[in-house]
Design an enzyme around this catalytic site. Sequence first.
Site, PDB file in Angstrom:
ATOM      1  N   CYS A 160     -20.981-140.782 -44.015  1.00 27.29           N
ATOM      2  CA  CYS A 160     -19.872-141.519 -44.511  1.00 27.29           C
ATOM      3  C   CYS A 160     -20.437-143.031 -45.079  1.00 27.29           C
ATOM      4  O   CYS A 160     -21.797-143.042 -45.100  1.00 27.29           O
ATOM      5  CB  CYS A 160     -19.050-142.224 -43.182  1.00 27.29           C
ATOM      6  SG  CYS A 160     -19.931-143.105 -41.991  1.00 27.29           S
ATOM      7  N   CYS A 194     -23.055-145.065 -42.844  1.00 26.99           N
ATOM      8  CA  CYS A 194     -24.333-144.233 -42.701  1.00 26.99           C
ATOM      9  C   CYS A 194     -25.147-144.490 -44.110  1.00 26.99           C
ATOM     10  O   CYS A 194     -26.439-144.675 -43.842  1.00 26.99           O
ATOM     11  CB  CYS A 194     -24.028-142.785 -42.442  1.00 26.99           C
ATOM     12  SG  CYS A 194     -22.831-142.455 -41.244  1.00 26.99           S
TER      13      CYS A 194
END
Lengths: 311, 78
Positions: free
Chosen positions: B10, B13
């Site tokens: 995502c 991250c």
Amino acid sequence: MWYDISRKFVYEWLNLSGNLGDIVHFFIYDSIKILALIVVIVWVISFLQTFINAQKVREYIKSKHPFYGYLYAAIFGVITPFCSCSAIPLFIGFLQARIPLGVTFTYLISAPMNNEVAIALLISLFGVKITLAYTLFGIVISMLGGYFISKLKLEKEVLFEIKPIENKAQNGQKLSIKERILIAKDEMIDVISKIYLYVLFAIAIGALIHSYIPTGFIQRYTDNVFGVFVGVFSGIFMYSNAIAIVPFIEALVAKGLPIGTALSFMMAVVTLSLPEFLMLKKIISFKLLTIFILIVSFGIITLGISFNYIF
Amino acid sequence: MKIEILGTGCAKCKALEINAKEAVAKSAKFAQVIKVEDINEILKYDVLSMPALVVNGTVLSSGKVLSVDEIVNLLKNA
């Protein structure tokens, strides 16, 4: 007070009038009110969240009687933040700790549905009674949904080998109050910088609705059971943040959109999200995913219809 | 020194990965930054919220995008 200042600013200093004045006034008044609310709410909640972490939550849920397992999973879903990229690690992490599949799903339904910031915004915009009913309903839906999934014995539909936990994460560092305040501040800046454009956009649309759509106009078309279904269905394809949706539905409700339809639309936008489904599809079968979607949709539609009936 | 960023891909991250690389450059330490996206590998660390920062096999942070300076500080002690 703020209402009067912004009125004075728009009508006397900017010398605007008529519809344009109304739009500008609504936009300025609501933007500052809602952004200020979000700043305070996100800061307070982020501060409180520094005391909770997913590991602790898991230990707590694990050690309970089945009923309390569901209840705590639902409540923790309300108060813990949830990012769709955590869905899989959290899901498997819970199963690894031998938390039953049903309880795990209760958490998975509750976490995105009961967004803590959205709840705080709802209180200030729609009042305590509706917010409380909304939150309670969300908790009950997630508990029943999880219980229903456990009764269907779908454990084999998890397409992933669940191994017991090997090495425990070390998250034992103690934080001082000052550190927690700083963490909360960073989190708040992070959240605001990500959502403020969406919020302003939602308020701008809200301002147009506010000025151009006559009161009762929307009610004529949406005051039926069918409206709830349309709301929930269109929510699936909108991937948005609950916080940005709240000001938008506030304007619609003021113009006669039934509160249940509005809330079920909001719940659908947050809970039924395609990116999360695609993530989950990596580890659970199509059958389990479909059951999950059906249960959540059913719950949301029930909420919409019954709220329209009650309020 | 081995730095791993755990995350399923995502935006948060990715942000942590970028910050970690910058922190390594800033701290002038010899370290490799590896992005771990495989769920099996992620689960070995028993981390429940993404993204997570792992240095030499120890989870130092989870569920949070650390700033460059925060990572530099963590690397000093690691």
